[in-house]
Enzyme design. Structure first.
Site, PDB file in Angstrom:
ATOM      1  N   CYS A 287      30.186 -12.695  -2.053  1.00  0.00           N
ATOM      2  CA  CYS A 287      31.037 -13.889  -1.988  1.00  0.00           C
ATOM      3  C   CYS A 287      32.400 -13.610  -1.344  1.00  0.00           C
ATOM      4  CB  CYS A 287      31.209 -14.507  -3.371  1.00  0.00           C
ATOM      5  SG  CYS A 287      32.097 -13.483  -4.578  1.00  0.00           S
TER       6      CYS A 287
ATOM      7  N   HIS B 128      29.446 -20.806   0.253  1.00  0.00           N
ATOM      8  CA  HIS B 128      29.587 -19.517  -0.421  1.00  0.00           C
ATOM      9  C   HIS B 128      28.320 -18.685  -0.284  1.00  0.00           C
ATOM     10  CE1 HIS B 128      27.482 -20.829  -4.407  1.00  0.00           C
ATOM     11  NE2 HIS B 128      27.139 -21.653  -3.455  1.00  0.00           N
TER      12      HIS B 128
ATOM     13  N   HIS C 190      33.826 -15.301  -8.764  1.00  0.00           N
ATOM     14  CA  HIS C 190      33.152 -15.843  -7.580  1.00  0.00           C
ATOM     15  C   HIS C 190      34.139 -16.667  -6.769  1.00  0.00           C
ATOM     16  CE1 HIS C 190      29.556 -16.750  -5.292  1.00  0.00           C
ATOM     17  NE2 HIS C 190      29.859 -18.032  -5.300  1.00  0.00           N
TER      18      HIS C 190
END
Length: 247
Positions: free
Chosen positions: A151, A217, A205
């Protein structure tokens, strides 16, 4: 001793349900493009009196057009994912992105302002670069299209290659940048913002906000770079904050 005389005819080759779905999805994606282009031409031909009403729509169209222009060439790129699989995956993302810019929904004030003030095209550069990476496989520790992305590797790559902006390597450090504006209210998000997710107060994240509640993402192992909503569902529950990087 008995003999089984039951015949076993060879099974005909069939197209699996998954394959049919992929083919249909790819066909729909391609079929939607002329309609999308036609709707843009129709809007352009509208009466001058409606110009003020259509202003937010024109900004949204510009963002969508830039996204599509960056995305379509990637369909023909040489990749490890079969073209039909990739086309079906992009069909879903294209459908969601186009519907996200529907005139009936409008766009948030923050995103409208970001696009209106994007005279140097920096926000659009981020969005274009991000969208060309759709479908890239997730890989823990990955920081490039060839190696795959995790990520924070994805977000760092986009900002570095699009604008030369260097970001911290991991999501929790990105979330604590003192030189990036902190945003806690989802309604204040603008395209290009970094959005952070986590549990129990700990960020784990990060993604890039695209507008209309959607973000791009690299989700997790076994999945590819994609778009999701942060307004509801799994990611909506995990949303913690956002940061607006000075461009």
């Amino acid at each position: 001793m008995t003999t089984d005389n039951t015949s076993h005819p060879s099974q005909p080759k069939i197209v699996t349900l998954t394959a049919r779905r992929l083919i249909c999805a790819a066909a729909l994606a391609l079929a939607s493009l002329p309609a999308f282009a036609q709707s843009a031409e129709t809007a352009a031909a509208a009466k001058p009196a409606a110009a003020k009403t259509e202003a937010p729509r024109s900004k949204a169209d510009s963002a969508a057009t830039a996204t599509l222009a960056a995305l379509l060439p990637h369909l023909a790129a040489s990749d490890t994912i079969p073209l039909m699989d990739r086309s079906a995956m992009f069909a879903g993302d294209l459908s969601r992105l186009i519907s996200a810019y529907d005139a009936s929904k409008g766009i948030s004030a923050a995103t409208e302002a970001a696009l209106a003030n994007d005279s140097d095209g920096k926000v659009q550069s981020i969005l274009r670069r991000a969208m060309t990476l759709l479908g890239t496989p997730y890989r823990w520790g990955g920081t490039s299209p060839d190696a795959g992305f995790d990520c924070s590797g994805l977000v760092g790559y986009v900002f570095r290659t699009a604008l030369g902006v260097e970001l911290p390597r991991v999501s929790r450090e990105m979330a604590s940048q003192a030189n990036a504006e902190l945003i806690n209210d989802r309604s204040a998000l603008a395209a290009g913002d970094l959005v952070f997710f986590g549990r129990k107060g700990r960020v784990d994240h990060v993604g890039i906000y695209l507008g209309e509640g959607r973000f791009l993402h690299a989700p997790s192992t076994g999945k590819d770079v994609r778009t999701d909503t942060l307004m509801t569902g799994y990611w909506g529950d995990k949303f913690m904050q956002a940061r607006r990087v000075a461009l």
